[in-house]
Motif scaffolding. Structure first.
Motif, mmCIF file in Angstrom:
data_model
loop_
_atom_site.group_PDB
_atom_site.id
_atom_site.type_symbol
_atom_site.label_atom_id
_atom_site.label_comp_id
_atom_site.label_asym_id
_atom_site.label_seq_id
_atom_site.Cartn_x
_atom_site.Cartn_y
_atom_site.Cartn_z
ATOM 1 N N MET A 137 0.800 -1.221 0.000
ATOM 2 C CA MET A 137 0.000 0.000 0.000
ATOM 3 C C MET A 137 0.839 1.280 0.000
ATOM 4 O O MET A 137 0.445 2.282 -0.605
ATOM 5 N N TYR A 138 2.016 1.241 0.674
ATOM 6 C CA TYR A 138 2.789 2.473 0.850
ATOM 7 C C TYR A 138 4.271 2.328 0.495
ATOM 8 O O TYR A 138 5.029 3.286 0.674
ATOM 9 N N LEU A 139 4.708 1.140 0.035
ATOM 10 C CA LEU A 139 6.122 0.906 -0.281
ATOM 11 C C LEU A 139 7.007 1.094 0.947
ATOM 12 O O LEU A 139 8.171 1.476 0.835
ATOM 13 N N TRP A 140 6.445 0.859 2.131
ATOM 14 C CA TRP A 140 7.131 0.990 3.418
ATOM 15 C C TRP A 140 7.559 2.434 3.701
ATOM 16 O O TRP A 140 8.437 2.681 4.520
ATOM 17 N N LEU A 141 6.918 3.356 3.019
ATOM 18 C CA LEU A 141 7.143 4.777 3.274
ATOM 19 C C LEU A 141 6.056 5.292 4.209
ATOM 20 O O LEU A 141 5.039 4.624 4.407
ATOM 21 N N PRO A 142 6.217 6.473 4.795
ATOM 22 C CA PRO A 142 5.107 7.055 5.557
ATOM 23 C C PRO A 142 3.876 7.160 4.648
ATOM 24 O O PRO A 142 4.008 7.524 3.473
ATOM 25 N N PRO A 143 2.687 6.837 5.164
ATOM 26 C CA PRO A 143 1.481 6.847 4.317
ATOM 27 C C PRO A 143 1.271 8.146 3.549
ATOM 28 O O PRO A 143 0.809 8.119 2.401
ATOM 29 N N SER A 144 1.624 9.284 4.148
ATOM 30 C CA SER A 144 1.435 10.567 3.469
ATOM 31 C C SER A 144 2.292 10.678 2.211
ATOM 32 O O SER A 144 1.963 11.425 1.290
ATOM 33 N N ILE A 145 3.389 9.917 2.168
ATOM 34 C CA ILE A 145 4.264 9.907 0.991
ATOM 35 C C ILE A 145 3.968 8.689 0.113
ATOM 36 O O ILE A 145 3.837 8.794 -1.103
ATOM 37 N N GLY A 146 3.876 7.525 0.751
ATOM 38 C CA GLY A 146 3.711 6.281 0.011
ATOM 39 C C GLY A 146 2.401 6.183 -0.749
ATOM 40 O O GLY A 146 2.364 5.668 -1.873
ATOM 41 N N LYS A 147 1.317 6.676 -0.145
ATOM 42 C CA LYS A 147 0.016 6.547 -0.804
ATOM 43 C C LYS A 147 -0.048 7.280 -2.133
ATOM 44 O O LYS A 147 -0.462 6.695 -3.142
ATOM 45 N N PRO A 148 0.363 8.562 -2.223
ATOM 46 C CA PRO A 148 0.340 9.219 -3.541
ATOM 47 C C PRO A 148 1.309 8.610 -4.539
ATOM 48 O O PRO A 148 1.038 8.605 -5.746
ATOM 49 N N VAL A 149 2.451 8.090 -4.048
ATOM 50 C CA VAL A 149 3.395 7.437 -4.964
ATOM 51 C C VAL A 149 2.762 6.192 -5.571
ATOM 52 O O VAL A 149 2.820 5.967 -6.793
ATOM 53 N N VAL A 150 2.135 5.370 -4.725
ATOM 54 C CA VAL A 150 1.475 4.154 -5.206
ATOM 55 C C VAL A 150 0.304 4.500 -6.130
ATOM 56 O O VAL A 150 0.094 3.847 -7.155
ATOM 57 N N ALA A 151 -0.453 5.535 -5.787
ATOM 58 C CA ALA A 151 -1.575 5.959 -6.630
ATOM 59 C C ALA A 151 -1.087 6.367 -8.015
ATOM 60 O O ALA A 151 -1.667 5.969 -9.038
ATOM 61 N N THR A 152 -0.005 7.142 -8.064
ATOM 62 C CA THR A 152 0.558 7.568 -9.350
ATOM 63 C C THR A 152 1.060 6.376 -10.146
ATOM 64 O O THR A 152 0.824 6.274 -11.356
ATOM 65 N N CYS A 153 1.737 5.464 -9.458
ATOM 66 C CA CYS A 153 2.262 4.276 -10.141
ATOM 67 C C CYS A 153 1.140 3.372 -10.637
ATOM 68 O O CYS A 153 1.298 2.697 -11.651
ATOM 69 N N THR A 154 0.013 3.353 -9.927
ATOM 70 C CA THR A 154 -1.131 2.554 -10.391
ATOM 71 C C THR A 154 -1.636 3.069 -11.730
ATOM 72 O O THR A 154 -2.001 2.283 -12.614
ATOM 73 N N VAL A 155 -1.650 4.376 -11.908
ATOM 74 C CA VAL A 155 -2.016 4.962 -13.204
ATOM 75 C C VAL A 155 -1.006 4.542 -14.273
ATOM 76 O O VAL A 155 -1.369 4.153 -15.385
ATOM 77 N N ILE A 156 0.277 4.610 -13.903
ATOM 78 C CA ILE A 156 1.333 4.213 -14.848
ATOM 79 C C ILE A 156 1.207 2.746 -15.211
ATOM 80 O O ILE A 156 1.328 2.360 -16.381
#
Length: 387
Positions: A137-156
């Motif tokens: 869900m977050y790539l083991w990053l803080p959720p505030s950082i990991g969540k948008p990164v994962v969301a962007t990558c899901t689009v990619i």
């Protein structure tokens, strides 16, 4: 002639897009695929590796929920229980202590529901499958950082899967014959190419659903659009909020027992359910009863006054039978994403799809590296020839 040229340019653009999006997000794609594959069998693997999840089924009723709540609370002084989850008769009852935001924590107390024996008290942030889930869900990053990164990558990832299907499409009937099977006896280079192209093609049809549900989780607008589409143009309503008023009629422990008893009256045989405890003095108690084991979409949500046990009537996000198609589509997001909608067979399909997805960045990188080396060799050859 122009038509052929247009197709060639289109494929060239798609190939460029597929390549560079894959190189840019390949590591994330690998992590998402492998963690998703592992988590698909979380229920079975957890029971196999964590003996405190199991108890001996007995022919007697469980202890009152209020008593289980008190026993669990004594294990973690200063922390408030958030929910109590019941599973099958041969499984432990789990009391969760969850706090989000600053000074967050997530603990769980596992109890024998017949005797109240504490089987395990655990910091869930150190549990293996929580570690896997945080990676997914977050790539083991803080959720505030990991969540948008994962969301962007899901689009990619969605663009990569769609472009991959376009590139896979055979040019003619003869090419189609070799587009469905991997040639395991071919050279390593050709085998790697087939594993990327053909396994990617088969996995794409499952990944489309996994990515679509991932987008719904990542973006509220996608969830709203899904509701609008399936409900025939209705707006997605917010979850119901009920106000509990203290009339000073019953003790808190008695009320929670009364609530669970009332909630279960119309559901004989239901073994999997949870009680969500109020997080404020005015919040309601929510009881979720899962109508089909192994699936989370078909569930009835009941709401009660935490002081009187009076049941509130929910106009939406309540009874599953009363839900419209838009609400049911939203509820199915988790079951589709994990494969739970198809039971064990569905989760097995998601498991293999996750493994294939994790392999695609590796095989794709090998293809790119091989072509790059070939171009270098050709340049060196022509340089020597000119000399």
């Amino acid at each position: 002639m122009f038509r052929l040229s247009s197709k060639s340019r289109f494929k060239k653009v798609i190939r460029w897009l597929h390549l560079w999006l894959g190189l840019a997000s390949g590591l994330v794609f690998f992590i998402m695929g492998i963690t998703g594959a592992i988590y698909s069998f979380q229920p079975e693997l957890s029971r196999l590796t964590q003996p405190y999840l199991s108890v001996k089924a007995e022919q007697r009723p469980y202890l009152p929920v209020s008593q289980l709540q008190v026993i669990a609370a004594k294990e973690l002084p200063g922390k408030q229980p958030s929910r109590i989850i019941y599973y099958a008769k041969d499984q432990a009852v789990t009391v969760h202590f969850i706090r989000r935001g600053k000074a967050s924590y997530y603990w769980a107390v596992f109890l024998n529901p017949y005797t109240g024996e504490v089987l395990k008290t655990r910091d869930m942030d150190t549990e293996f499958f929580r570690f896997i889930l945080r990676g997914h869900m977050y790539l083991w990053l803080p959720p505030s950082i990991g969540k948008p990164v994962v969301a962007t990558c899901t689009v990619i990832f969605t663009l990569i899967v769609v472009s991959g299907l376009i590139l896979w499409w055979p040019r003619n009937r003869n090419a189609r014959k070799s587009s469905y099977t991997v040639k395991f006896r071919a050279s390593p280079k050709r085998l790697n190419y087939d594993l990327h192209r053909i396994l990617g093609f088969y996995a794409s049809w499952v990944l489309v659903f996994i990515l679509a549900t991932g987008l719904a989780w990542s973006f509220e607008t996608v969830m709203k659009a899904e509701y609008w589409l399936f409900s025939g143009g209705r707006g997605r309503p917010a979850p119901p909020k009920f106000i509990s008023r203290n009339e000073g009629s019953e003790a808190a422990g008695t009320v929670i027992d009364k609530i669970l008893y009332t909630a279960r009256q119309g559901y004989p045989g239901i073994e999997h359910y949870q009680v969500r405890l109020p997080d404020s003095d005015s919040a309601a108690v929510q009881v979720i009863l899962y109508l089909k084991e192994g699936r989370y979409a078909p569930a009835d949500n009941l709401y009660f006054n935490q002081y009187t046990g009076e049941r509130f009537v929910a106009k939406n996000w309540g009874l599953y039978a009363a839900a419209n198609a838009g609400e049911k589509a939203n509820r199915m997001t988790y079951d589709i994403h994990t494969g739970g909608i198809g039971g064990l067979a569905g989760r097995t399909l998601v498991f293999f799809t996750g493994l294939i997805a994790a392999s695609l960045p590796v095989t794709g990188f090998c293809i790119w590296l091989g072509k790059r080396r070939k171009r270098r060799q050709q340049k060196e050859y022509y340089k020597k020839k000119q000399v």
